[in-house]
Design a protein around this motif. Sequence first.
Motif, PDB file in Angstrom:
ATOM      1  N   GLN A 150       0.837  -1.204   0.000  1.00 20.24           N
ATOM      2  CA  GLN A 150       0.000   0.000   0.000  1.00 20.24           C
ATOM      3  C   GLN A 150       0.872   1.254   0.000  1.00 20.24           C
ATOM      4  N   LEU A 151       1.907   1.243   0.818  1.00 23.12           N
ATOM      5  CA  LEU A 151       2.810   2.392   0.881  1.00 23.12           C
ATOM      6  C   LEU A 151       3.498   2.600  -0.465  1.00 23.12           C
ATOM      7  N   ALA A 152       3.879   1.504  -1.122  1.00 21.47           N
ATOM      8  CA  ALA A 152       4.537   1.601  -2.430  1.00 21.47           C
ATOM      9  C   ALA A 152       3.606   2.225  -3.461  1.00 21.47           C
ATOM     10  N   VAL A 153       2.337   1.822  -3.460  1.00 23.05           N
ATOM     11  CA  VAL A 153       1.364   2.372  -4.412  1.00 23.05           C
ATOM     12  C   VAL A 153       1.154   3.861  -4.163  1.00 23.05           C
ATOM     13  N   LEU A 154       1.008   4.244  -2.897  1.00 23.84           N
ATOM     14  CA  LEU A 154       0.774   5.654  -2.570  1.00 23.84           C
ATOM     15  C   LEU A 154       2.000   6.497  -2.923  1.00 23.84           C
ATOM     16  N   ALA A 155       3.188   5.990  -2.599  1.00 21.23           N
ATOM     17  CA  ALA A 155       4.414   6.741  -2.884  1.00 21.23           C
ATOM     18  C   ALA A 155       4.614   6.900  -4.388  1.00 21.23           C
ATOM     19  N   ALA A 156       4.399   5.822  -5.150  1.00 18.13           N
ATOM     20  CA  ALA A 156       4.555   5.895  -6.603  1.00 18.13           C
ATOM     21  C   ALA A 156       3.546   6.863  -7.214  1.00 18.13           C
ATOM     22  N   SER A 157       2.321   6.832  -6.717  1.00 14.32           N
ATOM     23  CA  SER A 157       1.279   7.733  -7.223  1.00 14.32           C
ATOM     24  C   SER A 157       1.648   9.184  -6.941  1.00 14.32           C
ATOM     25  N   PHE A 158       2.135   9.428  -5.729  1.00 15.63           N
ATOM     26  CA  PHE A 158       2.540  10.787  -5.367  1.00 15.63           C
ATOM     27  C   PHE A 158       3.685  11.251  -6.262  1.00 15.63           C
ATOM     28  N   PHE A 159       4.655  10.367  -6.497  1.00 13.90           N
ATOM     29  CA  PHE A 159       5.796  10.714  -7.329  1.00 13.90           C
ATOM     30  C   PHE A 159       5.363  11.131  -8.726  1.00 13.90           C
ATOM     31  N   VAL A 160       4.464  10.357  -9.313  1.00 10.67           N
ATOM     32  CA  VAL A 160       4.017  10.663 -10.673  1.00 10.67           C
ATOM     33  C   VAL A 160       3.322  12.015 -10.727  1.00 10.67           C
ATOM     34  N   ILE A 161       2.401  12.247  -9.800  1.00  7.29           N
ATOM     35  CA  ILE A 161       1.641  13.506  -9.806  1.00  7.29           C
ATOM     36  C   ILE A 161       2.557  14.695  -9.546  1.00  7.29           C
ATOM     37  N   GLU A 162       3.440  14.559  -8.563  1.00  2.86           N
ATOM     38  CA  GLU A 162       4.353  15.658  -8.237  1.00  2.86           C
ATOM     39  C   GLU A 162       5.283  15.958  -9.413  1.00  2.86           C
ATOM     40  N   SER A 163       5.770  14.907 -10.063  1.00  2.00           N
ATOM     41  CA  SER A 163       6.667  15.098 -11.208  1.00  2.00           C
ATOM     42  C   SER A 163       5.961  15.827 -12.343  1.00  2.00           C
ATOM     43  N   VAL A 164       4.716  15.443 -12.590  1.00  2.00           N
ATOM     44  CA  VAL A 164       3.951  16.088 -13.665  1.00  2.00           C
ATOM     45  C   VAL A 164       3.769  17.571 -13.377  1.00  2.00           C
ATOM     46  N   TRP A 165       3.424  17.898 -12.139  1.00  2.00           N
ATOM     47  CA  TRP A 165       3.223  19.311 -11.806  1.00  2.00           C
ATOM     48  C   TRP A 165       4.526  20.103 -11.901  1.00  2.00           C
ATOM     49  N   GLN A 166       5.632  19.495 -11.503  1.00  2.00           N
ATOM     50  CA  GLN A 166       6.914  20.192 -11.630  1.00  2.00           C
ATOM     51  C   GLN A 166       7.227  20.491 -13.093  1.00  2.00           C
ATOM     52  N   GLN A 167       6.931  19.541 -13.967  1.00  2.00           N
ATOM     53  CA  GLN A 167       7.174  19.765 -15.391  1.00  2.00           C
ATOM     54  C   GLN A 167       6.231  20.838 -15.944  1.00  2.00           C
ATOM     55  N   ILE A 168       5.009  20.872 -15.438  1.00  2.00           N
ATOM     56  CA  ILE A 168       4.067  21.913 -15.864  1.00  2.00           C
ATOM     57  C   ILE A 168       4.581  23.295 -15.461  1.00  2.00           C
ATOM     58  N   TYR A 169       5.050  23.401 -14.229  1.00  4.09           N
ATOM     59  CA  TYR A 169       5.584  24.690 -13.769  1.00  4.09           C
ATOM     60  C   TYR A 169       6.843  25.065 -14.543  1.00  4.09           C
ATOM     61  N   ALA A 170       7.735  24.091 -14.763  1.00  5.20           N
ATOM     62  CA  ALA A 170       8.955  24.377 -15.526  1.00  5.20           C
ATOM     63  C   ALA A 170       8.601  24.774 -16.961  1.00  5.20           C
ATOM     64  N   GLY A 171       7.626  24.063 -17.560  1.00  2.00           N
ATOM     65  CA  GLY A 171       7.197  24.405 -18.914  1.00  2.00           C
ATOM     66  C   GLY A 171       6.560  25.771 -18.975  1.00  2.00           C
ATOM     67  N   GLY A 172       5.781  26.112 -17.936  1.00  4.51           N
ATOM     68  CA  GLY A 172       5.194  27.449 -17.878  1.00  4.51           C
ATOM     69  C   GLY A 172       6.259  28.520 -17.794  1.00  4.51           C
ATOM     70  N   GLY A 173       7.309  28.235 -17.019  1.00  4.92           N
ATOM     71  CA  GLY A 173       8.413  29.177 -16.937  1.00  4.92           C
ATOM     72  C   GLY A 173       9.107  29.347 -18.276  1.00  4.92           C
ATOM     73  N   GLN A 174       9.320  28.237 -18.978  1.00  4.08           N
ATOM     74  CA  GLN A 174       9.971  28.315 -20.285  1.00  4.08           C
ATOM     75  C   GLN A 174       9.134  29.114 -21.278  1.00  4.08           C
ATOM     76  N   LYS A 175       7.811  28.962 -21.207  1.00  2.00           N
ATOM     77  CA  LYS A 175       6.936  29.715 -22.112  1.00  2.00           C
ATOM     78  C   LYS A 175       6.980  31.211 -21.813  1.00  2.00           C
ATOM     79  N   MET A 176       7.285  31.554 -20.567  1.00  2.32           N
ATOM     80  CA  MET A 176       7.401  32.966 -20.203  1.00  2.32           C
ATOM     81  C   MET A 176       8.710  33.569 -20.681  1.00  2.32           C
ATOM     82  N   ALA A 177       9.639  32.706 -21.104  1.00  4.03           N
ATOM     83  CA  ALA A 177      10.992  33.165 -21.409  1.00  4.03           C
ATOM     84  C   ALA A 177      11.014  34.234 -22.493  1.00  4.03           C
ATOM     85  N   ARG A 178      10.203  34.065 -23.528  1.00  3.33           N
ATOM     86  CA  ARG A 178      10.211  35.043 -24.622  1.00  3.33           C
ATOM     87  C   ARG A 178       9.815  36.424 -24.110  1.00  3.33           C
TER      88      ARG A 178
END
Length: 211
Positions: A150-178
């Motif tokens: 159960q802990l493995a499933v919750l940790a893996a799920s958290f990792f995926v969601i957190e990683s996606v949001w970090q990429q969204i924020y990083a991508g948003g920053g890159q789009k602001m670059a221009r």
Amino acid sequence: MPLETWLLFITTVFFVSATPGPNMLLAMTHGIHYGVRRTLATCAGLMSGLAIIMFGSAAGLGALLATSELLFSVVKYAGAAYLIYLGIRTWRAAPTPVEESALAEPARLPSAWQRFRTGFLVSMSNPKAFIFFTALFPQFMDAKLPQGPQLAVLAASFFVIESVWQQIYAGGGQKMARWLNNARRLKMVNKVSGGCFVSAGALLTSVSRHA
């Protein structure tokens, strides 16, 4: 673990991770300055810190921080000091136009290790995160079932969601670059980002184990 419990966990983490905080602010700031590809090292540092926090919480460190005022204070003030230091450094950073930064020689940019280290230290800066995971995960775990899977499933799920949001924020920053390819605007962003890190550090000094 029942499917409905897992879906509730996913929904909860989705909104918790989306909330702007030091981790997401760092991902966005590095996305602005270095682009998404180079920010992957930063995100790896952020996720490594979160991995240690989750495993530390599972091992009982979160409970220890919740009961030891001295240990909690040491971690809290060390984390606050680093966030404030990072904020001051960001505030005072030279406003190099983003286009020049992107085209700069690798030797002139922070190395992948330096970006990783910054992400790791920001991720580890908040002792409340240990207590958060200690309190969050058990809410979605069935005491009658094996805890490890159960802990493995919750940790893996958290990792995926957190990683996606970090990429969204990083991508948003890159789009602001221009739009930020202007020293005056970039100076403004550096001051706003630096002020946010300093504020986060200052706010961290006011939190308690029971907040």
